[in-house]
Design a protein around this motif. Structure first.
Motif, mmCIF file in Angstrom:
data_model
loop_
_atom_site.group_PDB
_atom_site.id
_atom_site.type_symbol
_atom_site.label_atom_id
_atom_site.label_comp_id
_atom_site.label_asym_id
_atom_site.label_seq_id
_atom_site.Cartn_x
_atom_site.Cartn_y
_atom_site.Cartn_z
ATOM 1 N N LEU A 75 -21.792 -72.391 -26.165
ATOM 2 C CA LEU A 75 -21.789 -72.586 -24.714
ATOM 3 C C LEU A 75 -20.639 -71.815 -24.058
ATOM 4 O O LEU A 75 -20.801 -71.245 -22.981
ATOM 5 N N TYR A 77 -19.286 -69.098 -25.198
ATOM 6 C CA TYR A 77 -19.664 -67.686 -25.293
ATOM 7 C C TYR A 77 -20.681 -67.320 -24.224
ATOM 8 O O TYR A 77 -20.561 -66.289 -23.561
ATOM 9 N N THR A 78 -21.684 -68.188 -24.035
ATOM 10 C CA THR A 78 -22.788 -67.824 -23.135
ATOM 11 C C THR A 78 -22.504 -68.174 -21.670
ATOM 12 O O THR A 78 -23.313 -67.867 -20.810
ATOM 13 N N LEU A 81 -19.052 -65.042 -20.950
ATOM 14 C CA LEU A 81 -19.396 -63.619 -20.916
ATOM 15 C C LEU A 81 -20.245 -63.235 -19.702
ATOM 16 O O LEU A 81 -19.962 -62.236 -19.048
ATOM 17 N N PRO A 82 -21.285 -64.014 -19.351
ATOM 18 C CA PRO A 82 -21.993 -63.683 -18.106
ATOM 19 C C PRO A 82 -21.105 -63.835 -16.866
ATOM 20 O O PRO A 82 -21.141 -63.007 -15.962
ATOM 21 N N TYR A 85 -18.721 -60.905 -16.619
ATOM 22 C CA TYR A 85 -19.451 -59.700 -17.012
ATOM 23 C C TYR A 85 -18.681 -58.413 -16.725
ATOM 24 O O TYR A 85 -18.442 -57.600 -17.613
ATOM 25 N N VAL A 147 -26.086 -73.231 -18.076
ATOM 26 C CA VAL A 147 -26.284 -71.818 -17.777
ATOM 27 C C VAL A 147 -25.422 -71.442 -16.577
ATOM 28 O O VAL A 147 -25.389 -72.154 -15.579
ATOM 29 N N TYR A 148 -24.727 -70.303 -16.673
ATOM 30 C CA TYR A 148 -23.891 -69.851 -15.569
ATOM 31 C C TYR A 148 -24.773 -69.412 -14.408
ATOM 32 O O TYR A 148 -25.714 -68.637 -14.589
ATOM 33 N N GLY A 150 -23.286 -68.628 -11.194
ATOM 34 C CA GLY A 150 -22.476 -68.030 -10.132
ATOM 35 C C GLY A 150 -22.733 -66.544 -9.985
ATOM 36 O O GLY A 150 -23.634 -65.979 -10.592
ATOM 37 N N ALA A 152 -21.415 -62.266 -9.622
ATOM 38 C CA ALA A 152 -20.787 -61.305 -10.522
ATOM 39 C C ALA A 152 -19.270 -61.277 -10.386
ATOM 40 O O ALA A 152 -18.559 -61.001 -11.334
ATOM 41 N N GLY B 79 -23.689 -61.884 -25.526
ATOM 42 C CA GLY B 79 -23.347 -62.891 -24.526
ATOM 43 C C GLY B 79 -23.440 -62.379 -23.104
ATOM 44 O O GLY B 79 -23.897 -63.089 -22.212
ATOM 45 N N THR B 80 -23.008 -61.130 -22.879
ATOM 46 C CA THR B 80 -22.985 -60.648 -21.505
ATOM 47 C C THR B 80 -24.397 -60.461 -20.956
ATOM 48 O O THR B 80 -24.676 -60.872 -19.832
ATOM 49 N N SER B 83 -27.521 -63.985 -22.626
ATOM 50 C CA SER B 83 -26.844 -65.255 -22.872
ATOM 51 C C SER B 83 -27.817 -66.378 -23.230
ATOM 52 O O SER B 83 -27.513 -67.214 -24.071
ATOM 53 N N ASN B 84 -28.992 -66.404 -22.615
ATOM 54 C CA ASN B 84 -29.932 -67.463 -22.966
ATOM 55 C C ASN B 84 -30.430 -67.312 -24.402
ATOM 56 O O ASN B 84 -30.620 -68.294 -25.118
ATOM 57 N N SER B 86 -28.658 -65.905 -26.754
ATOM 58 C CA SER B 86 -27.522 -66.270 -27.604
ATOM 59 C C SER B 86 -27.398 -67.782 -27.735
ATOM 60 O O SER B 86 -27.180 -68.307 -28.828
ATOM 61 N N GLN B 87 -27.549 -68.458 -26.614
ATOM 62 C CA GLN B 87 -27.453 -69.915 -26.628
ATOM 63 C C GLN B 87 -28.532 -70.513 -27.532
ATOM 64 O O GLN B 87 -28.282 -71.419 -28.325
ATOM 65 N N THR B 397 -29.709 -62.945 -19.509
ATOM 66 C CA THR B 397 -28.700 -63.717 -18.785
ATOM 67 C C THR B 397 -29.211 -63.998 -17.369
ATOM 68 O O THR B 397 -29.468 -63.054 -16.618
ATOM 69 N N PRO B 398 -29.351 -65.278 -16.992
ATOM 70 C CA PRO B 398 -29.958 -65.584 -15.699
ATOM 71 C C PRO B 398 -29.170 -65.040 -14.503
ATOM 72 O O PRO B 398 -29.754 -64.634 -13.504
ATOM 73 N N SER B 399 -27.833 -65.025 -14.630
ATOM 74 C CA SER B 399 -27.031 -64.608 -13.478
ATOM 75 C C SER B 399 -26.906 -63.093 -13.362
ATOM 76 O O SER B 399 -26.301 -62.589 -12.429
ATOM 77 N N MET B 404 -25.356 -55.165 -11.514
ATOM 78 C CA MET B 404 -24.332 -55.378 -12.548
ATOM 79 C C MET B 404 -24.699 -54.613 -13.804
ATOM 80 O O MET B 404 -23.872 -53.955 -14.434
#
Lengths: 333, 481
Positions: A75, A77-78, A81-82, A85, A147-148, A150, A152, B79-80, B83-84, B86-87, B397-399, B404
């Protein structure tokens, strides 16, 4: 059935890895940050030689941290990192640039100045990005259902810029005290001279962050002012270390400034952990929430228990082999 | 225009992993070659082996260093951008990828330093042992990474609960159904890469008449190895293909450009796959040969792309053409390996100009073949990240926004372009300096004590005019006599 609290053991391992990384890559990033201000090209040679044998070993802790987080606390890590980013990219770009610059500067002649700039710029970028990560961690992350969610650049706030600059100053201080220990003559004198102003900058940021942090988040405020007063010993110890650096530099001691700077970092780091423990993805997730499956943590732990002692022994041996002063004009050609 | 973060992330991952992969694929093969040279040196005491080993260790050091630098990014990519994914997969991929990392560190910490810098500081036997351990370590490292990749292709040993993977059997997960084939295929690819690079560089030296005796020995060793490895790769590749047909039939269908499941399928040599109309626009093939190769029967049934819904088909043209590039280059490698055997009589292999010139150009082909092979297997599993369980959409990654992803993609391309240019340029300088360069080394130099890969190489970054003059005085003997 679950004999040990593996999450706790893993938190200790990764916490140890982070501080190892910060202290060890810290001084060599610091040397890079100070690079443009060096008194001469000869001094730059000495500076680089002083960290050349060890710098890439220092960075191995970072990769281990990245992979270890995925395995033990996915968690973290995920989300980190996002959320970070852009910052992570800048840090990696900085580290790659300085790594390459390191290798090629020694082999370069006429193109040397280019590698000097790549080394200094890469070091500065990596240090600032890492400091901003600390700020972002204190602020907490916008997470829904693990899940993040927010934006960038949520991590980039006045507060995280302050912590970024703080770590740049802190690494520079580690770098200057490292040079006091490793150099002699006019280079050492230069390092003595720049240490007090660097210390003053670090303390200024330290004070601002300390005053600001409790107000960034209410739980941090409560932690420091309502509940556990024993943790106040940590900032007190940090300040004692700062005083020790100052007095050691005044007395022109050679090893103590670096040791005391490491102490300053360690106690500040512990203070930071104390602010947020046991939340690893603030504000909502503890280290137990963030853990991977028990079997997965155990599977990797078995390998690490074997490898970490070897890496530590090797690290100690390398520092032992390269102990003592780096002299001007010695070494690389 | 709307930027698609999924597509950009895929391109970025493909870019950084391709860029990274070419270094280890070379060092794995080269490490075994160096261990062999060290073994010969230890056994015979002939100084020629040590000279060859010293030179190739320098090359190894630089390539290994580039691999480490480009590998740092990999630890963060999952991860970057994913991420989903990876999770969801951390319970298996986390420990396995970590084992890959700690194997590499352990190797570097314990043995690489001894191999690179310990020649005159440790007993000969210890140095040989270090060389063998480095060679073994590179294999263990690739064992873990290929296990992780194979598991993503053919997941096993897990249960999938609420979108998260839990390992039920570590041995089944690690040794998943496609692992052995992929590992054998990749190990041989590493040997072919190491072999053709060493052969190509040796051939170039022979053409220029430099260090003829040593380089002929190196070339001869490579040719013996390639003679076994190149045809064997065809056999292993065939087994790998059959295994893929069992577990990922759509991928094989894309490789063959076969849209409909049918019997007596031709082997297409050329075709223009048209995904929109689910057909090939133009094709030249050998009747029934694909059926024969894949089922070992002239009229065997070969799966077509219709085994999966249209929206689960991989992009056929990419897979189809990458596969042909890989196989075509593989055939060329077999040709050169066999030509080496034919020319063996009377030592013609070390004199024949066309053969040596050809080998020079062959030294680049394994890299292209390896990347083409990875394109086949990775694009061929599209749209799945974890085959049949997690697709791109679920793993991203959702975000992450398109902007980006574009920013970092451009950033990585720029950073890597610079690093790659500097690295390859330096490598060329090292090769240009050749075996002769070691006479100018300073063994007691403090640089030697630095336990970093690059400090094993002493060649300066810029071209030294004196060196150019010295080397130009060596007259290129005809065919290296």
């Amino acid at each position: 059935m679950e004999l040990f609290d593996l999450a706790l053991i893993w938190a200790l391992i990764i916490g140890f890895g982070v501080i190892m990384y910060v202290l060890m890559d810290g001084f060599d990033l610091g040397v890079g940050i100070l690079f443009p201000f060096a008194p001469s090209e000869e001094a730059r040679d000495v500076m680089m030689n002083s960290v050349a044998p060890v710098w890439d070993g220092n960075e191995t802790w970072l990769i281990l941290g990245g992979a270890g987080l995925l395995a033990a606390f996915p968690l973290v890590y995920t989300v980190f990192l996002p959320a970070l980013y852009i910052g992570v990219f800048l840090m990696l770009a900085g580290l790659i640039f300085r790594g390459v610059a390191f290798e090629f500067r020694f082999k370069a002649r006429s193109s040397r100045y280019l590698w000097n700039w790549a080394f200094a710029g890469g070091s500065l970028l990596a240090a600032f990005a890492q400091g901003a990560v600390v700020g972002a961690y204190i602020q907490g992350f916008n997470v829904e259902n693990g899940v993040y969610v927010g934006g960038a650049l949520d991590w980039l706030t006045p507060f995280s810029i302050l912590t970024g600059l703080g770590l740049v100053a802190g690494y520079a201080l580690l770098g200057s005290t490292w040079l006091i220990m490793k150099s002699e003559g006019y280079i050492q004198e230069w390092a003595y001279r720049i240490t007090p102003p660097l210390l003053f900058s670090v303390l200024t940021v330290f004070a601002m962050v300390s005053l600001w942090t409790p107000f960034v988040d209410i739980t941090v405020f409560e932690r420091w002012f309502d509940k556990i007063h024993v943790i106040w010993v940590l900032p007190v110890l940090s300040l004692l270390c700062a005083w020790k650096i100052f007095s050691a530099v005044s007395k022109r001691k050679e090893g103590m400034p670096f040791v005391a700077t490491m102490g300053l970092f360690i106690f500040t780091y512990l203070g930071l952990i104390a602010s947020r423990w046991p939340y690893v993805v603030p504000p909502n997730y503890t280290l137990w929430d963030a853990s991977s499956a028990y079997g997965s943590q155990l599977f990797l732990l078995l390998g690490l228990l074997f490898v970490i002692p070897v890496v530590l022994m090797y690290t100690a041996w390398t520092y032992w082999v390269f102990r003592g002063k780096v002299k001007a004009g010695e070494g690389y050609h | 225009m709307e930027l698609d973060p999924i597509l950009l992330s895929r391109i970025q991952f493909a870019f950084v992993v391709s860029f990274h992969a070419i270094f280890p694929v070379f060092t794995i093969g080269l490490a075994s070659f160096i261990a062999l040279l060290e073994g010969l040196s230890f056994k015979t005491g002939d100084p020629i082996w040590e000279r060859l080993s010293k030179f190739w260790i320098k090359v190894f050091a630089v390539v290994f260093g580039m691999g480490v630098v480009s590998g740092i990014v990999m630890a963060f990519q999952f991860g970057t951008n994913w991420s989903n994914f990876s999770q969801a997969t951390a319970n298996f991929l986390g420990p396995v990828l970590s084992y890959e990392v700690i194997t590499a560190f352990f190797l570097e910490a314990a043995f690489l330093g001894v191999l690179l810098f310990g020649r005159d500081k440790v007993p000969k036997g210890v140095h040989l042992f270090a060389a063998c351990m480095v060679a073994l370590g590179t294999f263990i490292s690739s064992f873990w990474i290929l296990s992780a990749n194979s598991w993503m292709q053919t997941p096993a040993g897990i249960e999938f609960v609420n979108g998260v993977v839990y390992v039920t059997s570590w041995s089944e997960a690690i040794f998943n159904p496609s692992f052995y084939y992929r590992f054998a295929h990749m190990a041989l690819a590493s040997f072919l890469t190491g072999g053709f690079v060493v052969a190509g560089v040796s051939a170039w030296y022979l053409l220029r008449g430099r260090e003829v005796e040593a380089n002929r020995k190196a070339l001869s060793m490579c040719l013996w190895m390639l003679m076994v490895a190149a045809p064997l790769q065809l056999f292993v590749g065939d087994l790998h293909g059959l295994n893929t047909m069992e577990h990922q039939p759509a991928k094989v269908a894309a490789m063959e450009g076969n849209w409909e499941t049918s019997t007596g399928v031709p082997l297409l040599l050329f075709a223009l796959p048209d995904q929109a109309n689910q057909t090939n626009r133009f094709e030249i093939g050998i009747p029934k040969l694909a059926s024969l190769i894949l089922t070992h029967e002239w009229d065997g049934e070969v799966p077509g792309l219709d085994v999966v819904p249209v929206d689960e088909q991989p992009p056929v043209a990419w897979v189809f053409w990458s596969f042909r590039v890989m196989v075509g280059l593989g055939m060329l490698m077999i040709f050169f390996a066999l030509a080496g055997l034919v020319l063996r009589k009377g030592g013609k292999y070390a004199r024949s100009r066309w053969f040596l010139q050809g080998l020079r150009f062959m030294s680049i082909t394994p890299f292209i073949a390896v990347l083409a092979g990875w394109f086949v297997t990775e694009i061929g599993r599209s749209p799945w990240l974890l085959y049949g369980l997690i697709d791109y959409q679920a793993g991203i990654t959702p975000s992450l926004t398109g902007g980006m992803a574009l920013f970092t993609l451009i950033g990585y391309v720029l950073v890597y372009a610079l690093v790659f240019t500097a690295g390859v340029y330096y490598l060329m300088r090292l090769l240009y300096a050749g075996l002769e360069s070691e006479e100018s080394d300073h063994p007691d130099d403090a640089h030697d004590r630095a336990k970093r890969p690059f400090s094993a190489a002493h060649v300066p970054f810029e071209v030294d005019p004196k060196e150019v003059e010295r080397l130009s005085r060596i007259s290129p003997l005809d065919g290296g006599r």
